[in-house]
Design an enzyme around this catalytic site. Structure first.
Site, PDB file in Angstrom:
ATOM      1  N   CYS A   1      94.002  22.670  47.534  1.00 41.59           N
ATOM      2  CA  CYS A   1      95.166  22.015  46.952  1.00 41.59           C
ATOM      3  C   CYS A   1      94.834  21.351  45.627  1.00 41.59           C
ATOM      4  O   CYS A   1      94.748  20.116  45.532  1.00 41.59           O
ATOM      5  CB  CYS A   1      95.743  21.026  47.954  1.00 41.59           C
ATOM      6  SG  CYS A   1      96.199  21.877  49.459  1.00 41.59           S
TER       7      CYS A   1
ATOM      8  N   PRO B   1      63.144  28.757  34.130  1.00 41.41           N
ATOM      9  CA  PRO B   1      64.407  29.500  34.254  1.00 41.41           C
ATOM     10  C   PRO B   1      65.068  29.281  35.607  1.00 41.41           C
ATOM     11  O   PRO B   1      64.394  29.223  36.635  1.00 41.41           O
ATOM     12  CB  PRO B   1      63.966  30.963  34.104  1.00 41.41           C
ATOM     13  CG  PRO B   1      62.552  30.991  34.580  1.00 41.41           C
ATOM     14  CD  PRO B   1      61.965  29.666  34.195  1.00 41.41           C
TER      15      PRO B   1
ATOM     16  N   ARG C   1      82.283  27.137  39.066  1.00 41.81           N
ATOM     17  CA  ARG C   1      82.002  27.374  37.651  1.00 41.81           C
ATOM     18  C   ARG C   1      83.246  27.634  36.802  1.00 41.81           C
ATOM     19  O   ARG C   1      83.374  27.072  35.715  1.00 41.81           O
ATOM     20  CB  ARG C   1      81.000  28.527  37.462  1.00 41.81           C
ATOM     21  CG  ARG C   1      79.625  28.273  38.073  1.00 41.81           C
ATOM     22  CD  ARG C   1      78.607  29.336  37.679  1.00 41.81           C
ATOM     23  NE  ARG C   1      78.354  29.311  36.261  1.00 41.81           N
ATOM     24  CZ  ARG C   1      78.806  30.200  35.394  1.00 41.81           C
ATOM     25  NH1 ARG C   1      79.486  31.242  35.804  1.00 41.81           N
ATOM     26  NH2 ARG C   1      78.569  30.055  34.111  1.00 41.81           N
TER      27      ARG C   1
HETATM   28  C1  LIG Z   1      69.079  23.143  35.165  1.00 43.61           C
HETATM   29  C2  LIG Z   1      67.723  23.027  34.586  1.00 43.61           C
HETATM   30  C3  LIG Z   1      66.945  24.158  34.362  1.00 43.61           C
HETATM   31  C4  LIG Z   1      67.456  25.556  34.588  1.00 43.61           C
HETATM   32  O1  LIG Z   1      68.468  25.895  33.697  1.00 43.61           O
HETATM   33  P1  LIG Z   1      69.065  27.384  33.699  1.00 43.61           P
HETATM   34  O2  LIG Z   1      70.095  27.346  32.648  1.00 43.61           O
HETATM   35  O3  LIG Z   1      69.633  27.625  35.033  1.00 43.61           O
HETATM   36  O4  LIG Z   1      67.949  28.309  33.370  1.00 43.61           O
HETATM   37  C5  LIG Z   1      65.663  23.988  33.880  1.00 43.61           C
HETATM   38  N1  LIG Z   1      65.163  22.749  33.632  1.00 43.61           N
HETATM   39  C6  LIG Z   1      65.878  21.637  33.838  1.00 43.61           C
HETATM   40  C7  LIG Z   1      65.279  20.322  33.544  1.00 43.61           C
HETATM   41  C8  LIG Z   1      67.183  21.730  34.320  1.00 43.61           C
HETATM   42  O5  LIG Z   1      67.897  20.621  34.505  1.00 43.61           O
END
Ligand SMILES: *Cc1c(COP(=O)(O)O)cnc(C)c1O
Length: 428
Positions: free
Chosen positions: A352, A284, A322
């Site tokens: 800009c 996570p 984002r």
């Molecule tokens: C970005 C990523 C995560 C984490 O994803 P979240 O959506 O932030 O939980 C986990 N594993 C890999 C391989 C990623 O590229």
């Protein structure tokens, strides 16, 4: 529609003022300046506990995907809570080690690992490489051979599952660059089994981010286990299954499952398929940090026009990308009670670019000088920030109770120019 601040752990509204734990956000803005990232220790703990409680009493492990937010103070907190780290570069490797992690606490993901990346990871003794292609596997084998080592490898499969999220953060469909196509996986494992300097240890996936349903995870795990069955028939056994990250969070009105629900559903599926004893890794990122953070910004000008109302603030797309990159909706509120009436505003920064906005068409009451808080800013905010328009990156503050620590100082113009050198005009 705005997220209700009162539902955010670590944040409350008291007598019209927004607080992070026991400090008014307005006071933090005053003390540290804006734009400012603020993280609540209590909120981080609550997210951590959600995940740790989910895996308590099992052999499952949590590897925090630090690309969501890689501030060292947060990494130390996570390390002391017992998480490992999912990294995607040797810069992140250095951060994990600096936070106190051992190599065995680190899994290495990403499609483009360089020779230097692989060498650094082998030197650190990482737990596993999540491999995404045959050439990468061959490169890892060659680098390991040159160092007289055996590299632990897992194969990241592409389960071809729709994570039902924004296309830019969907990674488990067959037209994405990530993972090994489902029907080529067994051949890749057989190839790996022939190589002298790699040791097969697991299977990995990561189907996307901000996923708000359990079903895509369970469906993907089911498909992974088909492959695990197939490998078992060729005598290849694994010591773990890695289901990646991607659990979504509430930004406005999303209703994602809890970490414990996700862990439970995935474990149940593995048990149903006869793999109840196989340790499962979770990676996570967002769900550990997003809701712990707010981005504070000061209103510079109000600019109502015939077509639209623009609220010009001192944070911009270089601080928080984002909304413009992923069409993400994030709530913004005034930290204090405003005297004027609510109207619909596009909240925009000084950069800009027409794409420089934090929110569009949101109801807000604010005057120049007021401090606004964008919620859910703890993930993919600071870590994706840039110096575009020669803007120094924001400062970051960690709050616990009535204490606030500056955990990254604001970048100065000198910092930004420090790496450049000029060439005498006569020499050109
Ligand atoms: C970005 C990523 C995560 C984490 O994803 P979240 O959506 O932030 O939980 C986990 N594993 C890999 C391989 C990623 O590229």
């Amino acid at each position: 529609m705005q997220e209700d601040f009162s539902s955010l752990p670590g944040y409350t509204r008291r007598g019209g003022e927004l607080f992070c734990e026991d400090i008014a956000l307005k006071d933090l803005a005053q003390r540290f300046g804006t734009p400012l990232y603020v993280y609540s220790h209590a909120a981080l703990q609550s997210a951590l506990q959600g995940w740790m409680a989910g895996v308590a009493g099992t052999r499952h492990r949590i590897f925090y995907a630090m690309k969501a937010n890689s501030n060292l103070a947060l990494l130390k907190l996570f390390h002391s809570a017992g998480t490992g780290f999912d990294i995607v570069s040797r810069g992140e490797l250095a951060r994990a080690l600096a936070a106190g992690a051992a190599g065995s606490d680190i899994v290495y993901s990403g499609v483009g690992k360089s020779v230097e990346d692989i060498r650094a990871a082998l030197n650190a003794g990482i737990s596993t490489f999540n491999v995404e292609s045959i050439p990468e596997l061959d490169r890892i084998n060659a680098v390991a051979q040159s160092m007289g080592k055996v590299a632990p490898v897992s194969v990241r499969i592409n389960p071809d599952v729709d994570a039902k999220t924004h296309p830019y953060i969907s990674t488990g469909l067959k037209n994405n660059k990530f993972g090994v196509a489902f029907d080529q996986t067994a051949a890749l494992y057989r190839h790996a089994a022939q190589l002298a300097n790699v040791r097969i240890c697991g299977m990995d996936m990561h189907i996307g981010s901000q996923i708000t349903e359990i079903e895509p995870f369970v469906h993907a795990v089911d498909k992974m286990l088909d492959l695990v069955d197939e490998l078992a028939q060729c005598g290849i056994t694994l010591d773990h299954l890695d289901v990646g990250g991607g659990l979504g969070v509430r930004y406005i009105n999303e209703t994602p499952p809890t970490a414990a629900d996700l862990v439970h559903a995935v474990s149940q599926k593995a048990a149903d398929r006869g793999y109840g004893d196989l340790p499962i890794y979770f990676e996570p990122g967002r769900s550990l940090v997003a809701r712990a953070g707010v981005l504070l910004t000061t209103v510079e000008y109000l600019k109502p026009t015939a077509a639209k109302n623009f609220m010009i603030v001192d944070a911009a797309m270089n601080d928080m990308v984002r909304p413009t990159l992923y069409q993400a909706h994030m709530a913004i509120e005034n930290c204090s009670q405003a005297d004027n009436c609510e109207a619909l505003w596009d909240v925009v920064g000084p950069v800009c670019e027409t794409g420089d906005f934090l929110a569009r068409g949101i109801a807000l009451a604010a005057q120049p000088g007021d401090v606004l808080a964008m919620t859910g800013a703890g993930a993919y905010g600071m870590s994706m920030s840039s110096n575009y328009n020669s803007r120094g990156r924001a400062a970051e503050v960690l709050v616990k109770g009535s204490k606030a620590w500056l955990i990254r100082r604001r970048e100065t113009i000198e910092d930004i120019m420090a790496l450049e050198s000029t060439v005498p005009v006569e020499a050109l």
